[in-house]
Design a protein around this motif. Sequence first.
Motif, PDB file in Angstrom:
ATOM      1  N   ARG A  78       6.248   6.326 -16.715  1.00 18.73           N
ATOM      2  CA  ARG A  78       7.514   6.911 -16.753  1.00 18.73           C
ATOM      3  C   ARG A  78       8.613   5.875 -17.195  1.00 18.73           C
ATOM      4  NH1 ARG A  78       6.868   8.901 -10.375  1.00 18.73           N
ATOM      5  NH2 ARG A  78       6.323  11.020 -11.146  1.00 18.73           N
ATOM      6  N   ARG A  79       8.390   4.560 -16.988  1.00 17.55           N
ATOM      7  CA  ARG A  79       9.153   3.168 -17.603  1.00 17.55           C
ATOM      8  C   ARG A  79       8.895   3.460 -19.327  1.00 17.55           C
ATOM      9  NH1 ARG A  79       6.967   0.163 -13.148  1.00 17.55           N
ATOM     10  NH2 ARG A  79       5.682  -0.664 -14.748  1.00 17.55           N
ATOM     11  N   ALA A  80       7.851   3.495 -19.697  1.00 20.90           N
ATOM     12  CA  ALA A  80       7.726   3.777 -21.093  1.00 20.90           C
ATOM     13  C   ALA A  80       8.266   5.200 -21.705  1.00 20.90           C
ATOM     14  CB  ALA A  80       6.171   3.957 -21.676  1.00 20.90           C
ATOM     15  N   GLU A  81       8.329   6.205 -21.133  1.00 20.49           N
ATOM     16  CA  GLU A  81       9.227   7.389 -21.333  1.00 20.49           C
ATOM     17  C   GLU A  81      10.811   6.836 -21.247  1.00 20.49           C
ATOM     18  OE1 GLU A  81       8.346  10.352 -18.761  1.00 20.49           O
ATOM     19  OE2 GLU A  81       6.112  10.634 -19.680  1.00 20.49           O
ATOM     20  N   GLN A  82      11.015   6.083 -20.406  1.00 21.05           N
ATOM     21  CA  GLN A  82      12.475   5.707 -20.139  1.00 21.05           C
ATOM     22  C   GLN A  82      12.902   4.935 -21.506  1.00 21.05           C
ATOM     23  OE1 GLN A  82      12.984   3.952 -16.537  1.00 21.05           O
ATOM     24  NE2 GLN A  82      12.973   5.904 -15.403  1.00 21.05           N
ATOM     25  N   ARG A  83      12.266   3.917 -21.831  1.00 16.75           N
ATOM     26  CA  ARG A  83      12.374   3.079 -23.072  1.00 16.75           C
ATOM     27  C   ARG A  83      12.397   4.074 -24.291  1.00 16.75           C
ATOM     28  NH1 ARG A  83       8.788  -0.737 -20.377  1.00 16.75           N
ATOM     29  NH2 ARG A  83       7.026   0.224 -21.707  1.00 16.75           N
ATOM     30  N   MET A  84      11.503   4.977 -24.577  1.00 13.78           N
ATOM     31  CA  MET A  84      11.296   5.831 -25.637  1.00 13.78           C
ATOM     32  C   MET A  84      12.714   6.660 -25.821  1.00 13.78           C
ATOM     33  SD  MET A  84       7.470   6.956 -26.148  1.00 13.78           S
ATOM     34  CE  MET A  84       7.008   7.204 -24.551  1.00 13.78           C
ATOM     35  N   LEU A  85      13.244   7.147 -24.612  1.00 17.27           N
ATOM     36  CA  LEU A  85      14.176   8.062 -24.645  1.00 17.27           C
ATOM     37  C   LEU A  85      15.242   7.001 -25.057  1.00 17.27           C
ATOM     38  CD1 LEU A  85      15.948  10.573 -24.051  1.00 17.27           C
ATOM     39  CD2 LEU A  85      16.037   9.855 -21.608  1.00 17.27           C
ATOM     40  N   ALA A  86      15.311   6.010 -24.612  1.00 17.33           N
ATOM     41  CA  ALA A  86      16.707   4.989 -24.840  1.00 17.33           C
ATOM     42  C   ALA A  86      16.522   4.636 -26.464  1.00 17.33           C
ATOM     43  CB  ALA A  86      16.478   3.814 -24.084  1.00 17.33           C
TER      44      ALA A  86
END
Length: 536
Positions: free
Chosen positions: A167-175
Amino acid sequence: MSGLTTSRPDLRVEPDVVDRRSRLVAAAEPVLADLAEQLGDAAYCVVLADRESRIVDVPVGARRLRDRLAGLGVVAGGVFLEETTGTNSIATAHELRQGIAVHGEEHYLEPFKGFSCYGHPITHPVTHRLEGVLDITCFDRDDSPLLRPFLARAAHDIEERLLRTARRAEQRMLAAFQVAAAGRNRPVLVLGEGVVLANPAAVELLDPVDHIRLRELADGVGRRGTGASPQSPPVRSVRLTSGREVSVRFQAVAPGADGVLFEFTDPGEVRPTAPRRGPVRRAPARTADCLPGTPVYIGGAAGTGRTTTARSLTGADRVLIGAFDASEAAVRGEAAWLVDLDAAADGAPGLLLVEDVHLLPEACAVRLRRLMERPDLWIALTGAPLAELTGHGAAVAAACPAQIELPRLRDRTEDLPDLVRAMLDDLGLGGRLRFTSAALAALAGHPWPGNLRELRTVVRTVVGRRSAGDVTPRDLPAGYQVSPRLRSMTPLERAEHDAIATALRECGGNKLRAAERLGISRTTLYSRMRTLRITV
């Protein structure tokens, strides 16, 4: 069947391959620390293995037990597979993908029969792929039925931490995606594990199959890094399935992250920072360049589309006046074959096709060369690749001013999407059936010894099973469910890959029979399959 005796393991120890900075290790460290506190000085050892069933560490355990297990190969880098270590809680849990308990005499290897072991697979909650195996081992006398739920709980905790990391990786990718796409009309794409983010321009530009090529292009970016600085990310020129060529700049979304950010421009806007690597193939002559009256030779391996290419030379003003197979000269007799050839040559003007000229007898080859000299006759020939021609076949091909060389399918896998679509259209299912990118990626990993003919057989087999919807790897024939090759291979590795994949396909996926056919042990076959990324 693997050649493994009960007295000693066929163990490989690869300490240099262990990745101590992987997502699995990062997720497991707090859980293992908690296990160490709970177990204290009790006579138990906890072992963590990765998705290759390779031990990453033995972080928890009483010193005496750890030393005893180390003497049996339970050390960082030790690879525990059933074909090399028999039944045990690491190898069998890896094989079955489920929790397992192995007590004393249930172990295959004699040195392990004094232990009780519990193993539990660690599965990624998002991708559902096996990430590793968690094991707890003790002397047989210290066994307890409570170890099974104790271990299962710890494996679940690691999976939960993997989920939070994802989930944290997804947040970084979205940002990263939002920053790159803000206020721009250029196509922007982010590819991560189980994640695809694309702005409207990228959706319009890219086919799902292009994602496979982009993932291969950026292989090594992310957790392993690229070696390029953030100020100068690499730029490559890429030809998409649509035929359009674009420049793409790519970089990891953040240090240590798995996601990769792609930004696309027209080729003239950005100059690539490095040349494209890989073999350069000579572009074949186009059929449109073959003028009527000019003899043309179409060479290639069997199944590469020689006949189809030859027949495409005809059109409204180009009629096929006769088609002859050189192999029939030996069956019917040279004299009868030549009579029919002369009769066709003396008929109405048009294209005369002679196939497999590398099989022509000497008398027929001599007569054919004389016919090729006639200005009123147009002849097209098909046969083996130019480099493989000898004798009369080579002489006939050399007399053709126009030559077309057709590559093998395995050397043009980038054309697979278009080829499959065309075959579906021919079968009347072009708008109803679609091969997914995963299915096309599996096909791209196949060696294709039968070239287009073999691909057409596979497509027809799939069509016979379903007539609408998405075709996934599970819909392909068993022998073709091969993972794509994720790294470049040397010519020797490629030949080895093709030989193993062909043997597995011909044996219906039976690894023992395939190993016997190849003349190697099953242990060696498993090892080479892992090295060459072959899965069935």
